[in-house]
Design an enzyme around this catalytic site. Structure first.
Site, PDB file in Angstrom:
ATOM      1  N   ASP A  63      -7.928  -5.268  -0.666  1.00 38.31           N
ATOM      2  CA  ASP A  63      -8.311  -6.025  -1.874  1.00 38.31           C
ATOM      3  C   ASP A  63      -7.993  -7.508  -1.790  1.00 38.31           C
ATOM      4  O   ASP A  63      -8.410  -8.274  -2.650  1.00 38.31           O
ATOM      5  CB  ASP A  63      -7.598  -5.410  -3.086  1.00 38.31           C
ATOM      6  CG  ASP A  63      -8.068  -3.985  -3.289  1.00 38.31           C
ATOM      7  OD1 ASP A  63      -7.247  -3.063  -3.186  1.00 38.31           O
ATOM      8  OD2 ASP A  63      -9.286  -3.798  -3.480  1.00 38.31           O
ATOM      9  N   HIS A  74       0.854  -1.200   0.000  1.00 33.52           N
ATOM     10  CA  HIS A  74       0.000   0.000   0.000  1.00 33.52           C
ATOM     11  C   HIS A  74       0.883   1.241   0.000  1.00 33.52           C
ATOM     12  O   HIS A  74       1.971   1.240   0.569  1.00 33.52           O
ATOM     13  CB  HIS A  74      -0.897   0.011   1.249  1.00 33.52           C
ATOM     14  CG  HIS A  74      -2.066   0.920   1.100  1.00 33.52           C
ATOM     15  ND1 HIS A  74      -1.983   2.266   1.367  1.00 33.52           N
ATOM     16  CD2 HIS A  74      -3.325   0.687   0.678  1.00 33.52           C
ATOM     17  CE1 HIS A  74      -3.160   2.825   1.126  1.00 33.52           C
ATOM     18  NE2 HIS A  74      -3.988   1.899   0.704  1.00 33.52           N
TER      19      HIS A  74
HETATM   20  C1  SDX Z   1      -5.887   0.489  -3.124  1.00 37.37           C
HETATM   21  O1  SDX Z   1      -4.158   4.869  -1.849  1.00 37.37           O
HETATM   22  C2  SDX Z   1      -5.143   4.245  -1.388  1.00 37.37           C
HETATM   23  O2  SDX Z   1      -5.668   4.554  -0.347  1.00 37.37           O
HETATM   24  C3  SDX Z   1      -5.634   3.128  -2.256  1.00 37.37           C
HETATM   25  C4  SDX Z   1      -6.701   2.261  -1.631  1.00 37.37           C
HETATM   26  C5  SDX Z   1      -7.945   3.047  -1.379  1.00 37.37           C
HETATM   27  O3  SDX Z   1      -8.734   2.617  -0.514  1.00 37.37           O
HETATM   28  O4  SDX Z   1      -8.170   4.018  -2.136  1.00 37.37           O
HETATM   29  O5  SDX Z   1      -6.228   1.739  -0.385  1.00 37.37           O
HETATM   30  C6  SDX Z   1      -7.075   1.093  -2.500  1.00 37.37           C
HETATM   31  O6  SDX Z   1      -5.522   0.900  -4.171  1.00 37.37           O
HETATM   32  C7  SDX Z   1      -5.111  -0.587  -2.351  1.00 37.37           C
HETATM   33  C8  SDX Z   1      -3.843  -1.066  -3.135  1.00 37.37           C
HETATM   34  C9  SDX Z   1      -4.324  -2.056  -4.188  1.00 37.37           C
HETATM   35  N1  SDX Z   1      -3.213  -2.409  -5.114  1.00 37.37           N
HETATM   36  C10 SDX Z   1      -2.647  -3.624  -5.094  1.00 37.37           C
HETATM   37  O7  SDX Z   1      -2.880  -4.488  -4.243  1.00 37.37           O
HETATM   38  C11 SDX Z   1      -1.670  -3.853  -6.240  1.00 37.37           C
HETATM   39  C12 SDX Z   1      -0.411  -4.528  -5.686  1.00 37.37           C
HETATM   40  N2  SDX Z   1       0.269  -3.544  -4.827  1.00 37.37           N
HETATM   41  C13 SDX Z   1       1.235  -2.710  -5.445  1.00 37.37           C
HETATM   42  O8  SDX Z   1       1.296  -2.527  -6.796  1.00 37.37           O
HETATM   43  C14 SDX Z   1       1.845  -1.657  -4.546  1.00 37.37           C
HETATM   44  O9  SDX Z   1       1.986  -2.198  -3.299  1.00 37.37           O
HETATM   45  C15 SDX Z   1       1.122  -0.339  -4.412  1.00 37.37           C
HETATM   46  C16 SDX Z   1       0.945   0.314  -5.717  1.00 37.37           C
HETATM   47  C17 SDX Z   1      -0.212  -0.560  -3.771  1.00 37.37           C
HETATM   48  C18 SDX Z   1       1.955   0.542  -3.484  1.00 37.37           C
HETATM   49  O10 SDX Z   1       3.156   0.663  -4.028  1.00 37.37           O
HETATM   50  P1  SDX Z   1       4.322   1.568  -3.314  1.00 37.37           P
HETATM   51  O11 SDX Z   1       4.082   1.770  -1.879  1.00 37.37           O
HETATM   52  O12 SDX Z   1       4.528   2.793  -4.147  1.00 37.37           O
HETATM   53  O13 SDX Z   1       5.496   0.649  -3.364  1.00 37.37           O
HETATM   54  P2  SDX Z   1       6.415   0.502  -4.619  1.00 37.37           P
HETATM   55  O14 SDX Z   1       5.576   0.220  -5.826  1.00 37.37           O
HETATM   56  O15 SDX Z   1       7.371   1.647  -4.675  1.00 37.37           O
HETATM   57  O16 SDX Z   1       7.184  -0.834  -4.189  1.00 37.37           O
HETATM   58  C19 SDX Z   1       8.134  -0.781  -3.136  1.00 37.37           C
HETATM   59  C20 SDX Z   1       8.818  -2.126  -3.222  1.00 37.37           C
HETATM   60  C21 SDX Z   1       9.281  -2.464  -4.636  1.00 37.37           C
HETATM   61  O17 SDX Z   1      10.360  -3.382  -4.503  1.00 37.37           O
HETATM   62  P3  SDX Z   1      11.884  -2.852  -4.765  1.00 37.37           P
HETATM   63  O18 SDX Z   1      11.816  -2.022  -6.052  1.00 37.37           O
HETATM   64  O19 SDX Z   1      12.191  -2.014  -3.542  1.00 37.37           O
HETATM   65  O20 SDX Z   1      12.704  -4.089  -4.908  1.00 37.37           O
HETATM   66  O21 SDX Z   1       7.878  -3.165  -2.869  1.00 37.37           O
HETATM   67  C22 SDX Z   1       7.660  -3.983  -4.008  1.00 37.37           C
HETATM   68  C23 SDX Z   1       8.123  -3.217  -5.225  1.00 37.37           C
HETATM   69  O22 SDX Z   1       8.548  -4.106  -6.236  1.00 37.37           O
HETATM   70  N3  SDX Z   1       6.230  -4.239  -4.025  1.00 37.37           N
HETATM   71  C24 SDX Z   1       5.684  -5.418  -4.241  1.00 37.37           C
HETATM   72  C25 SDX Z   1       4.306  -5.234  -4.092  1.00 37.37           C
HETATM   73  N4  SDX Z   1       4.040  -3.955  -3.805  1.00 37.37           N
HETATM   74  C26 SDX Z   1       5.248  -3.328  -3.771  1.00 37.37           C
HETATM   75  N5  SDX Z   1       6.238  -6.624  -4.536  1.00 37.37           N
HETATM   76  C27 SDX Z   1       5.370  -7.638  -4.693  1.00 37.37           C
HETATM   77  N6  SDX Z   1       4.017  -7.551  -4.555  1.00 37.37           N
HETATM   78  C28 SDX Z   1       3.467  -6.360  -4.249  1.00 37.37           C
HETATM   79  N7  SDX Z   1       2.164  -6.290  -4.093  1.00 37.37           N
END
Ligand code: SDX
Length: 394
Positions: free
Chosen positions: A328, A270
């Site tokens: 989710d 998140h």
């Molecule tokens: C919602 O903002 C809100 O409030 C949204 C929401 C709402 O109610 O409105 O809460 C609803 O959107 C919930 C989130 C739903 N999305 C997902 O579940 C999709 C999977 N999650 C990700 O894509 C990700 O976690 C985000 C987009 C939700 C958050 O991303 P961040 O905090 O910007 O983190 P990042 O993308 O910069 O990742 C940081 C690290 C990375 O690794 P490194 O580059 O450091 O090696 O964490 C890894 C990412 O690769 N990572 C994941 C991951 N999420 C982040 N690795 C594997 N699986 C994941 N789900």
């Protein structure tokens, strides 16, 4: 003439938005709607009462709630001509495409609630959107499965009315299942607002230009559709079903960790929560309640989800990146067990989030100091250079 600009961004802070609606502490896993903890609201309140709270800042007394509920109930119908929009879509159109395409068009029917400078019209628009979103969403679903539309009924509560419009058919009486109605109501409470997430920020930015509220909500729906945001519930269930069995989890986790394999654990991580999403806990409880109701406690997808969560919560890769289940992760299994197809999952999220979007839009509209939004940019393009005629280019 090769003169080089020295770049001076000229600003240090990015503009933060002030709001009194929702508070999140991502490190502590805290979520408050107008000061009330989400777990208490999910357990003791109703979605319509939460709508009143988010819109007005206080929980209603009995008289206030009765008036609010009556106003919403008596605006659930759509203008008869609105139904003709649906015939313009292919039958296999994704319901979110239909939502994006139709909600903005409400402005073409309700001119008495589009003057954003008139507080009364803003309130009328808010109530119309809360009232009509389930009716439009149910029509988008019925259209996609080729069934006749079902009109709202004024004797039903909000969630029951929505369920009936989705699942009733003219061939037989529809019996409201109170467990499913409560499950949908709690699902909507959990999704009602979430501070300045991507789609809410989209609504605020659109609203800052003075666009009408229906068009602003349509822009929020478009943003929510993305798999990194509201589309994650559909993506998370597809992922769990692709894994299939508990035995396939180790290979899937290996692929998530592989930097050359661009897959993510959908429903995990998140932008704000670097601890457990408090909504995920409530959603897991809801999931068990619904699966018990349909006699599917041993649902294989739930087994995969629970095993995957257990493994991920003890795996250095996820723990070091503070990746915990978000709302989710369990919502897809719950909605599927309630009878909704995956194509409706983000639509249900949009119906619930409409009250948050419109409360945030109203809060912004009532701020007289509000100017048109303009996110900051850091320019990293070419410095000044002269035009070269095509014959002289290399
Ligand atoms: C919602 O903002 C809100 O409030 C949204 C929401 C709402 O109610 O409105 O809460 C609803 O959107 C919930 C989130 C739903 N999305 C997902 O579940 C999709 C999977 N999650 C990700 O894509 C990700 O976690 C985000 C987009 C939700 C958050 O991303 P961040 O905090 O910007 O983190 P990042 O993308 O910069 O990742 C940081 C690290 C990375 O690794 P490194 O580059 O450091 O090696 O964490 C890894 C990412 O690769 N990572 C994941 C991951 N999420 C982040 N690795 C594997 N699986 C994941 N789900």
């Amino acid at each position: 003439d090769g003169k080089v600009f020295t770049y001076d961004p000229g600003f240090t802070s990015t503009a933060a938005c002030e709001s009194q609606i929702t508070y999140i502490d991502g490190d502590e896993g805290v979520l408050l709607y107008r000061g009330y903890p989400i777990d208490q609201l999910a357990e003791k309140s109703s979605f319509l009462e939460v709508c009143y709270l988010l819109a007005n800042g206080e929980l209603p007394n009995e008289g206030e709630f009765k008036r609010f509920e009556k106003d919403i109930t008596y605006h659930t119908m759509l203008h008869a001509q609105f139904d003709r929009f649906f015939d313009g879509f292919r039958r296999d159109a994704h319901p979110m495409a239909i939502m994006v395409g139709t909600v903005g068009a409400l402005a073409a029917f309700y001119h008495d609630s589009t003057d954003i400078n008139d507080r009364k019209q803003r309130t009328i628009a808010s109530h119309r959107l809360i009232a009509k979103m389930p009716t439009i969403a149910a029509r988008a679903f019925k259209y996609s499965i080729g069934q006749p539309f079902v009109s709202p009924r004024n004797e039903l509560d909000y969630a029951s009315n929505f369920l009936r419009q989705c699942f009733a058919v003219p061939a037989e009486d529809y019996k409201i299942n109170p467990v499913m109605a409560r499950a949908l109501d709690v699902f909507m409470i959990l999704h009602a607002d979430h501070e300045q997430n991507a789609s809410t920020s989209t609504v605020r930015l659109a609203g800052s230009s003075g666009a009408n509220p229906f068009a602003c909500i349509s822009s929020g729906i478009a943003c929510l559709w993305g798999p990194a945001h509201g589309g994650a519930n559909e993506a998370a269930l597809n992922m769990l079903e692709e894994i299939g069995t508990v035995d396939n989890i180790p290979e899937f986790i290996r692929r998530v960790k592989d930097p050359n394999d661009d897959i993510r654990l959908m429903g995990f991580g998140h932008r704000v929560y670097k601890n457990y999403d408090p909504r995920a806990t409530a959603m897991q409880k809801l999931c068990h309640m619904v699966l018990k109701e349909v006699g599917a406690e041993d649902n294989p997808t739930l087994k995969v989800a629970m095993e995957l969560e257990k493994i991920a919560l003890n795996d250095e890769y996820f723990v070091s990146r503070k990746l915990y289940p978000n709302i989710d992760f369990y919502s897809g299994i719950t909605l599927r067990a309630m009878g909704f197809p995956t194509s409706m999952f983000t639509v249900l999220f949009a119906v619930a989030r409409t009250v948050g979007w419109i409360a945030q839009w109203t809060e912004m509209m009532e701020d007289d100091s509000q100017k048109i939004g303009r996110p900051r940019q850091v320019y990293t393009g070419p410095t000044l250079r002269a035009y070269v005629p095509v014959g002289q280019r290399k």
